[in-house]
Design a protein around this motif. Structure first.
Motif, short mmCIF file in Angstrom:
data_model
loop_
_atom_site.label_atom_id
_atom_site.label_comp_id
_atom_site.label_asym_id
_atom_site.label_seq_id
_atom_site.Cartn_x
_atom_site.Cartn_y
_atom_site.Cartn_z
N LYS A 86 0.83 -1.21 0.00
CA LYS A 86 0.00 0.00 0.00
C LYS A 86 0.87 1.25 0.00
N LYS A 87 1.93 1.25 0.82
CA LYS A 87 2.83 2.39 0.89
C LYS A 87 3.57 2.56 -0.44
N HIS A 88 4.00 1.44 -1.00
CA HIS A 88 4.72 1.48 -2.27
C HIS A 88 3.84 2.01 -3.39
N ALA A 89 2.57 1.68 -3.36
CA ALA A 89 1.65 2.10 -4.42
C ALA A 89 1.04 3.47 -4.15
N ASP A 90 1.55 4.18 -3.15
CA ASP A 90 1.09 5.54 -2.83
C ASP A 90 -0.39 5.57 -2.47
N GLY A 91 -0.89 4.53 -1.81
CA GLY A 91 -2.26 4.51 -1.32
C GLY A 91 -3.31 4.18 -2.37
N VAL A 92 -2.90 3.86 -3.57
CA VAL A 92 -3.86 3.59 -4.63
C VAL A 92 -3.72 2.15 -5.14
N LEU A 93 -3.52 1.24 -4.23
CA LEU A 93 -3.20 -0.14 -4.60
C LEU A 93 -4.33 -0.83 -5.35
N PHE A 94 -5.56 -0.72 -4.86
CA PHE A 94 -6.66 -1.47 -5.46
C PHE A 94 -7.62 -0.56 -6.23
N MET A 95 -7.13 0.52 -6.79
CA MET A 95 -7.99 1.46 -7.52
C MET A 95 -7.84 1.26 -9.02
N THR A 96 -8.91 1.58 -9.72
CA THR A 96 -8.85 1.56 -11.18
C THR A 96 -8.12 2.81 -11.65
N ALA A 97 -7.85 2.87 -12.95
CA ALA A 97 -7.14 4.02 -13.50
C ALA A 97 -7.95 5.31 -13.31
N GLU A 98 -9.26 5.21 -13.48
CA GLU A 98 -10.11 6.39 -13.31
C GLU A 98 -10.12 6.85 -11.85
N GLN A 99 -10.15 5.91 -10.92
CA GLN A 99 -10.12 6.28 -9.50
C GLN A 99 -8.79 6.91 -9.13
N ARG A 100 -7.69 6.39 -9.67
CA ARG A 100 -6.38 6.98 -9.40
C ARG A 100 -6.32 8.42 -9.91
N GLN A 101 -6.86 8.63 -11.11
CA GLN A 101 -6.87 9.97 -11.68
C GLN A 101 -7.69 10.91 -10.81
N TRP A 102 -8.81 10.46 -10.30
CA TRP A 102 -9.65 11.28 -9.44
C TRP A 102 -8.93 11.63 -8.14
N VAL A 103 -8.21 10.65 -7.56
CA VAL A 103 -7.47 10.89 -6.32
C VAL A 103 -6.36 11.91 -6.57
N LYS A 104 -5.65 11.78 -7.68
CA LYS A 104 -4.59 12.75 -7.99
C LYS A 104 -5.16 14.14 -8.18
N LEU A 105 -6.32 14.24 -8.83
CA LEU A 105 -6.98 15.54 -9.00
C LEU A 105 -7.37 16.14 -7.66
N GLN A 106 -7.91 15.31 -6.77
CA GLN A 106 -8.29 15.80 -5.43
C GLN A 106 -7.07 16.26 -4.65
N GLN A 107 -5.96 15.55 -4.78
CA GLN A 107 -4.73 15.96 -4.10
C GLN A 107 -4.21 17.28 -4.65
N VAL A 109 -6.07 19.63 -6.00
CA VAL A 109 -6.99 20.68 -5.54
C VAL A 109 -6.68 21.06 -4.10
N ILE A 110 -6.39 20.09 -3.26
CA ILE A 110 -6.08 20.36 -1.86
C ILE A 110 -4.77 21.14 -1.73
N GLN A 111 -3.79 20.81 -2.56
CA GLN A 111 -2.49 21.47 -2.47
C GLN A 111 -2.50 22.86 -3.09
N ALA A 112 -3.43 23.13 -3.99
CA ALA A 112 -3.48 24.44 -4.64
C ALA A 112 -3.95 25.50 -3.64
N ASN A 113 -3.21 26.60 -3.57
CA ASN A 113 -3.58 27.69 -2.69
C ASN A 113 -4.32 28.76 -3.49
N PRO A 114 -5.50 29.15 -3.04
CA PRO A 114 -6.22 30.19 -3.78
C PRO A 114 -5.51 31.54 -3.61
#
Length: 132
Positions: A86-107, A109-114
């Motif tokens: 899980k650590k090696h896969a950056d927390g996206v071990l059992f996710m589909t490609a679309e779910q991984r893309q959504w998680v990266k987008l959410q990350q 958005v969270i990191q972006a400062n308005p």
């Protein structure tokens, strides 16, 4: 008649005894081994039903302590390996490609400062410069 060791395990030599104890710690066939030990009378003599109940506390203690240790060791290794993957896969071990893309987008958005826009000044001169 010939008296032979049972198929499920014996204690005649060290490798066989270690194998039997390990198998008993995995809770596989331990009761049969215990009853064979209870029925044993000595080398070269036939077994006698319930000859000696002295081995019973040892077997029950071994199964209790050895079984818990074996189970904890097995579960610990499984959990450790899962956490490593899980650590090696950056927390996206059992996710589909679309779910991984959504998680990266959410990350992202969270990191972006308005960008904070400062308030318009009240003084006329400063407000005119601010409007430019």
């Amino acid at each position: 008649r010939v008296w032979e060791n049972p198929q499920l395990g014996h204690f005649d030599n060290f490798p066989a005894a270690a194998s039997t104890l390990f198998e008993m710690a995995s809770l596989e066939g331990w009761a049969d081994v215990m009853w064979h030990a209870v029925d044993s009378t000595g080398e070269g003599t036939p077994p006698e039903r319930d000859h000696s109940l002295l081995p019973v506390p040892f077997f029950i203690s071994w199964v209790t302590l050895g079984g818990f240790c074996a189970i904890n060791l097995f579960v610990g290794v499984i959990v450790d390996r899962f956490n490593a993957y899980k650590k090696h896969a950056d927390g996206v071990l059992f996710m589909t490609a679309e779910q991984r893309q959504w998680v990266k987008l959410q990350q992202a958005v969270i990191q972006a400062n308005p960008v904070r826009r400062p308030k318009r000044p009240r003084l006329a001169v400063r407000a005119a410069i601010y409007d430019i």
